[in-house]
Design a protein around this motif. Structure first.
Motif, short mmCIF file in Angstrom:
data_model
loop_
_atom_site.label_atom_id
_atom_site.label_comp_id
_atom_site.label_asym_id
_atom_site.label_seq_id
_atom_site.Cartn_x
_atom_site.Cartn_y
_atom_site.Cartn_z
N ARG A 197 -31.77 -1.65 3.35
CA ARG A 197 -30.44 -1.09 3.10
C ARG A 197 -30.07 -1.21 1.63
O ARG A 197 -29.55 -0.26 1.02
CB ARG A 197 -29.41 -1.81 3.97
N SER A 198 -30.36 -2.35 1.03
CA SER A 198 -30.03 -2.56 -0.38
C SER A 198 -30.80 -1.59 -1.28
O SER A 198 -30.23 -1.02 -2.23
CB SER A 198 -30.34 -4.00 -0.77
N LEU A 199 -32.06 -1.38 -0.99
CA LEU A 199 -32.87 -0.51 -1.84
C LEU A 199 -32.46 0.95 -1.70
O LEU A 199 -32.43 1.70 -2.69
CB LEU A 199 -34.35 -0.69 -1.49
N MET A 233 -27.70 16.15 -0.89
CA MET A 233 -27.65 15.71 0.50
C MET A 233 -28.30 14.33 0.65
O MET A 233 -27.81 13.47 1.38
CB MET A 233 -28.36 16.73 1.39
N LEU A 234 -29.41 14.13 -0.06
CA LEU A 234 -30.10 12.85 -0.01
C LEU A 234 -29.19 11.74 -0.53
O LEU A 234 -29.14 10.65 0.04
CB LEU A 234 -31.38 12.92 -0.85
N ARG A 235 -28.45 12.02 -1.58
CA ARG A 235 -27.56 11.01 -2.15
C ARG A 235 -26.51 10.59 -1.13
O ARG A 235 -26.23 9.40 -0.96
CB ARG A 235 -26.88 11.56 -3.40
N LYS A 236 -25.93 11.56 -0.43
CA LYS A 236 -24.90 11.24 0.56
C LYS A 236 -25.49 10.46 1.74
O LYS A 236 -24.88 9.50 2.23
CB LYS A 236 -24.25 12.53 1.07
N GLN A 237 -26.68 10.86 2.19
CA GLN A 237 -27.31 10.17 3.30
C GLN A 237 -27.69 8.73 2.93
O GLN A 237 -27.55 7.81 3.73
CB GLN A 237 -28.55 10.94 3.77
N ALA A 238 -28.18 8.56 1.69
CA ALA A 238 -28.55 7.23 1.24
C ALA A 238 -27.31 6.33 1.16
O ALA A 238 -27.39 5.13 1.45
CB ALA A 238 -29.23 7.30 -0.12
N ARG A 239 -26.18 6.89 0.79
CA ARG A 239 -24.95 6.12 0.71
C ARG A 239 -24.50 5.67 2.10
O ARG A 239 -23.95 4.58 2.27
CB ARG A 239 -23.87 6.97 0.04
N ARG A 240 -24.73 6.53 3.11
CA ARG A 240 -24.26 6.22 4.46
C ARG A 240 -25.31 5.51 5.32
O ARG A 240 -25.03 5.12 6.45
CB ARG A 240 -23.83 7.50 5.18
N ALA A 241 -26.54 5.37 4.81
CA ALA A 241 -27.63 4.81 5.62
C ALA A 241 -27.28 3.41 6.10
O ALA A 241 -26.88 2.54 5.33
CB ALA A 241 -28.92 4.78 4.80
#
Length: 684
Positions: free
Chosen positions: A125-127, A155-163
């Motif tokens: 999650r941190s990475l 889209m990847l940026r938003k998904q990474a933020r919500r992962a």
């Protein structure tokens, strides 16, 4: 250029990375990012025992980044500093992700990764959040790539933020099962094998070898923790080792012979160091295990760091004896250092880089955790029953498991001895199956290192069985191991007489010295060395032809440690008149050559000890030969200044003997000349 580091030199779940150098070209940075992302995407083809969902989501996001890096490669020369800074941060993050995935897929780390599920999920999650942060500040509009690529990256940026990157439900359930089994062990209940098999099946630990790899990995983690001064996880790691050892011994029927052959390749040699008190390896100043022993002018040995601090503080006397130091030179004690290293290898002790990180050499007396203690006790009882009532295959495997359990763990040895494993192991020594006999004698070797094990072997009439293997073993390895057992049995003062009185013991050892393999010769030599601590065994050895056999070994062997051990035995035989007489007849030139040529300090000391005994027992016949050797005095004075205190005393005594002989001969010569001179004067 971006350098690489050695991934094998780090501990699991530790993530050292290489930061891109300042001024690195954008093209080089991008090429490294593309290579990294491709390497990470290759993990989709590697099976993961746990963290599958988190790894799958991470790989999906890295595959998108890989496409993005390839798209902007053509526009690398026109990148701004802010873009390069963001890409550098992504480079560091991708390295950490690669290391994390490597640990999750690491051979032997399945159980440990499962038990650290929450910590590993947090790392994922941190990475991923770090990737989101880097993409947040990346000036995407300034990069010339197609619009659809920009949309995908956004889209990847938003998904990474919500992962969320949480622990998978299946991993959580498997972890709870492991904790339940450990709790059952801790409360001294033997767990349900079905539940254990469910955990092993989930982690794809489906064979004896895979289980063994898990144990070895956990043992290495414990050693690394002690080396780093971090002992917090020792209870958990010890518990897991106990569980997996139980699984390996009870749940898997087959075993891999090559594993023990490889692990015992170095450990089958028995060193004279076992006659020493381990406390001799501690520095008299710090009381810690010496990692770099050095000898001062008084002949006393200290750890280099400790004695240097003593001297720097203005103390110029020997801390142990109080004598004034005539020189502050520190002479490396390479012989003792080698003994300490061999002792550490034998007993699983890690030599730290500083004294404060040294592990207590008695660490393995304790089990590490209550769960591990119970698991080993249950396993010991099971193996003992298998030795007594199993079929031949089960008996051989049980002996094999005992070899592994008792290899470098004092607590395991105690449990196996208490369970009564020694009597059935002794019965297996008569087996005509070479593998079964080797497994049994090897298991007994490990247990004979404990005083209670030595006592049990003697009380159960094991000496004759061991001697039978020494003489007629099915394999050379079995003979050499039998010799090693004799060595350990002879370490008991009360038993040396009994062992030596057996008419087969010393002749069998000498036969192995003459015709055994190199390791067998060495083990037989040190076994003989231990027996000679009882004075009457010296006469028995001399009568059996030990002197000629040992002198032959000195001439034929090219290994310095074998020569040193052989000289140690000869120095004991030379204490008696008959031994000195036989050595004098055949070996004075050989002993002198070895004194000058042998590499080990201990070997030189034994040479001087032999020569000293020859002078005392054989008198002028030997001294007259020694005084004609012009190099001898130089070698003796060197030992006085650089050798141990014992070697210094022997060398000084021998120097006095040689000086006294020269003075006496000179006086006699003058007395012979004086009458002639007086007569000549009268005539004149």
């Amino acid at each position: 250029m971006i350098r690489k580091f050695d991934r094998h030199s780090r501990r699991i779940l530790k993530f050292p990375v290489v930061h891109p150098c300042e001024g690195i070209s954008p093209a080089t940075l991008l090429e490294s990012l593309i290579t990294l992302s491709h390497d990470i995407c290759d993990f989709q083809f590697k099976p993961l025992a746990s963290q599958r969902r988190n790894a799958r989501e991470t790989l999906r996001q890295i595959s998108i980044l890989s496409l993005f890096f390839e798209e902007i490669r053509e526009h690398a020369p026109s990148m701004s500093d802010s873009i390069i800074l963001c890409l550098s941060e992504l480079h560091v993050t991708l390295q950490r992700i690669q290391l994390l995935l490597s640990d999750c897929a690491r051979d032997g780390a399945k159980m440990l990764i499962l038990m650290r599920s929450h910590s590993v999920a947090t790392q994922f999650r941190s990475l991923i959040r770090t990737i989101a942060t880097a993409l947040d500040v990346l000036p995407l509009d300034a990069i010339r790539v197609p619009g659809d690529i920009k949309e995908v990256v956004e889209m990847l940026r938003k998904q990474a933020r919500r992962a969320r990157m949480e622990v998978d439900a299946a991993d959580e359930a498997a972890t709870k099962r492991v904790l339940l089994v450990l709790n059952q062990f801790e409360n001294r209940f033997e767990p349900d094998p079905f539940m254990i098999r469910r955990v092993l099946g989930y982690l794809h630990i489906n064979s004896w070898l895979e289980c063994h790899k898990e144990i070895r990995f956990l043992e290495d983690e414990i050693c690394a923790g002690y080396l780093d001064g971090d002992e917090r996880e020792v209870p958990l790691l010890s518990s897991l080792i106990g569980l997996l050892s139980y699984c390996r011994g009870v749940l898997f029927e087959d075993y891999d012979v090559e594993v023990i052959n490889q692990s015992d390749a170095r450990g089958s040699n028995v060193e004279v160091l076992n006659c020493l008190n381990p406390e001799d390896f501690r520095c008299p100043i710090s009381l810690e295990l010496m990692t770099d022993p050095v000898t001062v002018a008084t002949g006393q040995t200290y750890d280099r760091v400790s004695i240097q601090k003593w001297l720097k503080s203005g103390n110029f006397v020997c801390p142990k004896t109080g004598e004034k130091l005539t020189s502050t030179e520190l002479v490396p004690n390479t012989s003792l250092k080698k003994l300490i290293q061999q002792f550490c290898a034998e007993y699983g002790v890690s030599m730290a880089k500083s004294s404060k990180n040294n592990r207590d050499i008695s660490r393995t007396i304790l089990p590490g955790s209550p769960a591990n203690a119970a698991a080993v006790k249950f396993l010991s009882e099971y193996l003992t029953l298998s030795l007594g009532y199993g079929n031949d295959r089960q008996k051989s495997k049980a002996a094999y498991e005992i070899r592994l359990l008792a290899k470098s763990n004092l607590f395991n040895r105690c449990c196996l001895i208490e369970s009564g494993s020694i009597p059935p192991l002794l019965e297996l020594l008569d087996s005509t199956d070479p593998t079964m006999q080797e497994n049994a004698v090897s298991a007994l070797l490990k247990l004979s290192k404990q005083p209670r094990g030595q006592k049990s072997i003697i009380e159960n009439g094991g000496l004759n069985s061991v001697l039978a293997v020494l003489k007629h073993g099915q394999k050379p390895e079995s003979k050499q191991i039998a010799a090693a057992i004799i060595f350990y049995l002879a370490s008991i003062h009360e038993q040396r007489k009994k062992i030596g009185e057996n008419k087969e013991t010393i002749p069998s050892l000498l036969e192995l010295i003459r015709h055994g393999n190199p390791c067998g010769k060495k083990n037989a030599v040190v076994a003989l060395f231990a027996l000679l601590f009882y004075h009457r065994n010296r006469d028995r050895a001399i009568a059996a032809g030990a002197v000629a056999t040992l002198l032959g070994l000195l001439e034929s062997s090219d290994r310095a440690e074998v020569k040193t051990d052989t000289l140690a035995v000869l120095s004991r035989l030379a204490d008696s008149f008959d031994g000195s007489a036989q050595i004098m007849e055949a070996a004075i030139p050989s002993i002198l050559r070895l004194l000058y040529a042998i590499e080990t300090q201990a070997g030189k000391e034994y040479c001087v000890s032999i020569l000293h005994s020859l002078c005392l027992n054989c008198g002028a016949d030997v001294v007259s030969v020694l005084v004609r050797d012009a190099s001898l005095m130089t070698a003796l004075y060197s030992l006085v200044t650089e050798g141990t205190s014992h070697a210094g005393r022997k060398a000084r005594s021998l120097i006095k003997i040689l000086h006294r002989f020269c003075e006496t001969r000179s006086s006699d010569h003058k007395r012979e000349l004086r009458p002639e001179q007086d007569q000549f004067v009268d005539v004149w």
